[in-house]
Scaffold this active site. Structure first.
Site, short mmCIF file in Angstrom:
data_model
loop_
_atom_site.label_atom_id
_atom_site.label_comp_id
_atom_site.label_asym_id
_atom_site.label_seq_id
_atom_site.Cartn_x
_atom_site.Cartn_y
_atom_site.Cartn_z
N SER A 214 0.80 -1.14 0.15
CA SER A 214 -0.10 -0.02 0.06
C SER A 214 0.83 1.19 0.06
O SER A 214 1.65 1.39 -0.98
CB SER A 214 -0.78 -0.06 1.05
N ASP A 282 -17.06 -17.26 -11.18
CA ASP A 282 -16.42 -18.01 -10.18
C ASP A 282 -15.81 -19.28 -11.02
O ASP A 282 -14.91 -19.53 -10.72
CB ASP A 282 -17.31 -18.63 -8.99
N ASP A 285 -12.56 -20.09 -14.05
CA ASP A 285 -11.08 -20.82 -13.99
C ASP A 285 -11.21 -22.26 -13.49
O ASP A 285 -10.25 -22.78 -13.25
CB ASP A 285 -10.28 -20.10 -12.79
N ASP A 289 -14.62 -22.05 -5.97
CA ASP A 289 -13.85 -21.46 -4.73
C ASP A 289 -14.17 -20.19 -4.29
O ASP A 289 -13.71 -19.70 -3.29
CB ASP A 289 -12.39 -21.65 -4.97
N ASP A 451 -8.45 -6.19 -4.90
CA ASP A 451 -8.03 -5.02 -3.86
C ASP A 451 -9.11 -3.92 -4.06
O ASP A 451 -9.17 -3.42 -5.07
CB ASP A 451 -6.56 -4.56 -4.26
N HIS A 489 -7.05 -6.05 0.17
CA HIS A 489 -6.08 -5.20 0.64
C HIS A 489 -5.64 -5.74 2.11
O HIS A 489 -6.01 -5.12 2.95
CB HIS A 489 -6.73 -3.60 0.81
#
Length: 559
Positions: A214, A282, A285, A289, A451, A489
Site C-alpha cells: 500500500s 467463479d 477458472d 472456490d 484489492d 487489501h
C-alpha cells in the site's frame, strides 16, 4: 592400583562417582556463568547504543542528525512459537535547523538488531499516512510469512516523519513534513539505520532490502526510482503508485453518491454486486472456490450481471440498484480521467473492478449513511471520499475553504499547478528505473486482483509501461509481477502466506529468478489450501478432476 577388596572397590567407585559429579557440576556452573556473562555482554553491548548519535553529514539529505532514545535486549518475538534475541532500538532523525524552525517533527524509527545476525537488513514500509513506526518484528505487510527478524535480518521502519492516525492528513500543512512523508523519510531512515547497524556490529549490511504494501508499496517503488543505490532488492504489494488518483477518484465517488437523493449505494447493495459477480464468474477458472481468477472473462459478462441487479418495478428486492445508483458504482469502477496531464504525462487513474469481484465493504465503499456528514468522515461517508476531502484540505488548498461537493477537479483554477506538482512529489509513477536496473537491483511486485483500496489496474498499467520501455526480456531480468486472485487489501477470499523476502534474497544472492510461486491461505475457514502465484498475465486454472485445495491442481494459463 586396583582395589583389593569389595569394600575398597565400593569406596573407590563411590569416590570416583563423587569426583565425576563434582566435575560435572563445576562444568555446568562454569557454562552457566559463561552463558550469563555472554547474555550480560550482549545486553550491555545493546544498551551501549542508548544515547548514541549519528551526525547529520552521515545522512544523505539535510537533517539535524540522529539520536538513540532507548536500546534494550529483548528475548523472544511477538509471533507465537518464534524464539529470538534482538536489540530493540528506538531512535529519531531530527529535522534540520531550517525545518525545525517551522515545527517539522522528527522521524521516529524502530531498529531491531538480532543477536544471530545474517549480515543483511530489511527496511519495512508503512501504511496509510503512516504516523506510527511499524515494530519491524512481524511479517512483511500483505505477505504473511516468517518475520524477517526471526531469520536474522536487521529490520527497521519509521513513522515517515509525523505522529498520529494513519488516516489523518493534517501533517501535510507543514512543507517539510509533507516531503518526509512523500519520500525523504526513506533516505533519512535508511542512512541513519545503517550507521547504527555499523556501530553495533562493526560492519554495514552486505545486502539491503525494502519490503512494503500500500503506502509501503509506494515507498518501495519510490526507493527504486529515487534512491536506487540503497537497495539490492525491493518487494512491493498493492503500491499506491498514483497517490493523487486514489484521492481524486474518492472525491468523484462522493460527489456522485451524495449529489442527489437516491444516488447512495448501501453496504448491502455492494455485497449484492459482489455476490452476483461471484455467481456469474467463479467457475471461469474451473475452480468452484469463491474466487474470480479470470477477470477478462468476467468483464465480458458485465451486462448480464447488471441486468440481474437492476430494479424492475413492483416486488423488487431491497438490494436491487436503480440507474442512478449504477452511475455511483460507475464513478468507482470506471477510469477517472482529467482533461490535463499530471506528472509523466499521466491523466487518468484506473477504476476498481467492482463488477468483477472487488469486494467494497463497510466504510471502504460509501460508509454507513446516505446523508452527507459535516465534516465528511470515513465511517459515515466512506474511506475513499473522506480521504479525497482530506487530501484537498491539507495537501492542495492548505486550509483555504472549499466545498467538497462542488470542487471541480477537472477545472481547478489556481489549484491546477499544485495538483500537478503533488502528483510528482508523492506519486511513484516515474517509468525511469534505469539506475536501479543497471545496479543489478531486483523488484518483486505483487497485487491482489480483488484489492478495494488500491486499484489493480494501476499496478498493471505501471508494469505495462516498464515492459513497453525496456522490452519483455530486459524487464524480466529485474522485475517479476504477480496478480493474486481473491486477494484484497490485506484480506479477501484468499490471503496468501509465503516467504517474499526469501524469494527476493534468493534472486539477489543466487540469481534464482522467481517464476511460478506457491502460497497457502491464511483465512481461518480455508486455512492451508494452496494456490499458485502466477506471473502476470497468466492466471491459475484448475485441471479437470483436480483437488480444489491444492496448488498442484492448477496450471498457470495465459488467456
Amino acid at each position: 592400583m586396583f582395589p583389593r577388596t569389595p569394600e575398597e572397590a565400593s569406596m573407590k567407585i563411590t569416590g570416583t562417582r563423587f569426583c565425576a559429579g563434582a566435575a560435572l557440576l563445576a562444568l555446568i556452573s562454569a557454562g552457566a556463568a559463561e552463558a550469563q556473562s555472554k547474555n550480560l555482554d550482549r545486553a550491555q553491548h545493546c544498551a551501549a547504543l542508548e544515547g548514541a548519535s549519528v551526525p547529520a553529514d552521515a545522512i544523505g539529505l539535510p537533517t539535524g542528525g540522529t539520536v538513540v532514545k532507548s536500546a534494550m535486549l529483548v528475548q523472544g518475538l511477538p509471533t507465537p512459537g518464534l524464539a529470538g534475541e534482538f536489540c530493540r532500538v528506538i531512535a529519531a532523525v531530527q529535522p534540520s535547523p531550517t525545518d525545525a524552525a517551522t515545527g517539522t517533527p522528527p522521524i521516529q524509527f524502530n531498529l531491531n538488531l538480532p543477536s544471530d545476525w545474517n549480515g543483511k537488513a530489511v527496511h519495512m514500509g508503512g501504511g496509510g499516512y503512516n504516523g506510527m513506526a511499524a515494530s519491524g518484528t512481524l511479517w512483511v505487510s500483505h505477505a504473511r510469512g516468517t518475520p524477517p527478524l526471526a531469520k536474522g535480518y536487521a529490520t527497521f521502519a519509521s513513522d515517515s516523519g509525523h505522529t498520529g492516525l494513519s488516516t489523518s492528513a493534517d501533517f501535510a500543512s507543514n512543507d517539510a513534513a509533507l516531503l518526509n512523508f512523500a519520500h525523504e523519510h526513506i533516505k533519512k531512515t535508511h542512512d541513519a539505520a545503517f550507521a547504527l547497524i555499523q556501530q553495533h556490529y562493526g560492519k554495514a549490511p552486505s545486502r539491503s532490502y525494502f519490503a512494503g504494501a500500500s503506502t509501503g508499496g509506494r515507498e518501495g517503488l519510490t526507493a527504486v526510482q529515487r534512491y536506487p543505490q540503497d537497495y539490492d532488492g525491493v518487494y512491493v504489494n498493492a503500491p499506491a503508485i498514483y497517490f493523487w488518483g486514489m484521492r481524486l477518484i474518492g472525491l468523484k465517488l462522493g460527489q456522485q453518491a451524495y449529489g442527489a437523493p437516491g444516488n447512495f449505494v448501501s453496504p448491502e447493495q455492494f455485497q449484492a454486486i459482489n455476490a452476483a459477480a461471484t455467481d456469474a464468474c467463479d467457475g471461469d477458472d474451473g475452480a468452484p472456490d469463491g474466487i474470480i481468477s479470470d477477470v477478462a472473462a468476467c468483464k465480458a459478462k458485465q451486462a448480464q450481471i447488471v441486468e440481474s441487479l437492476t430494479c424492475k418495478g413492483d416486488g423488487d428486492n431491497a438490494v436491487c440498484l436503480t440507474p442512478e445508483q449504477f452511475r455511483t458504482v460507475e464513478a468507482l469502477s470506471e477510469d477517472f480521467t482529467l482533461p490535463y496531464d499530471m506528472a509523466y504525462g499521466v491523466n487518468s487513474y484506473p477504476g476498481y473492478d467492482v463488477m468483477q469481484g472487488v469486494p467494497i465493504r463497510g466504510n471502504l465503499g460509501m460508509g454507513s449513511s446516505p446523508t452527507l456528514a459535516d465534516p465528511v468522515n470515513s465511517l459515515e461517508n466512506g474511506y475513499l471520499f473522506a480521504q479525497g476531502v482530506g487530501y484537498l484540505s491539507y495537501f492542495v488548498t492548505r486550509g483555504a475553504p472549499f466545498d467538497p461537493m462542488t470542487f471541480d477537479v477537472a477545472n481547478p483554477g489556481t489549484y491546477k499547478d499544485r495538483l500537478v506538482e503533488l502528483s510528482a512529489v508523492i506519486g511513484a509513477m516515474n517509468p525511469d528505473v534505469e539506475a536501479f536496473r543497471a545496479a543489478g537491483g531486483k523488484l518483486l511486485f505483487t497485487q491482489g486482483a480483488a484489492d478495494e483500496a488500491v486499484s489493480v489496474g494501476g499496478s498493471i498499467r505501471y508494469y505495462d509501461q516498464l515492459v513497453a520501455h525496456y522490452g519483455q526480456q530486459a524487464t524480466d531480468d529485474f522485475l517479476r509481477f504477480y496478480v493474486i486472485p481473491g486477494f484484497a487489501h490485506g484480506l479477501g477470499n484468499f490471503i496468501p502466506t509465503w516467504e517474499a523476502v526469501d524469494v527476493l534474497d534468493a534472486w539477489v544472492e543466487k540469481g534464482e529468478a522467481p517464476d511460478r510461486l506457491e502460497a497457502s491461505d491464511a483465512n481461518p475457514a480455508t486455512a492451508g489450501r494452496t494456490r499458485p502465484l502466477c506471473r502476470y498475465p497468466a492466471i491459475p486454472v484448475m485441471k479437470a478432476g483436480g483437488d480444489v485445495n491444492s496448488a498442484e491442481s492448477f496450471d498457470c494459463v495465459t488467456r
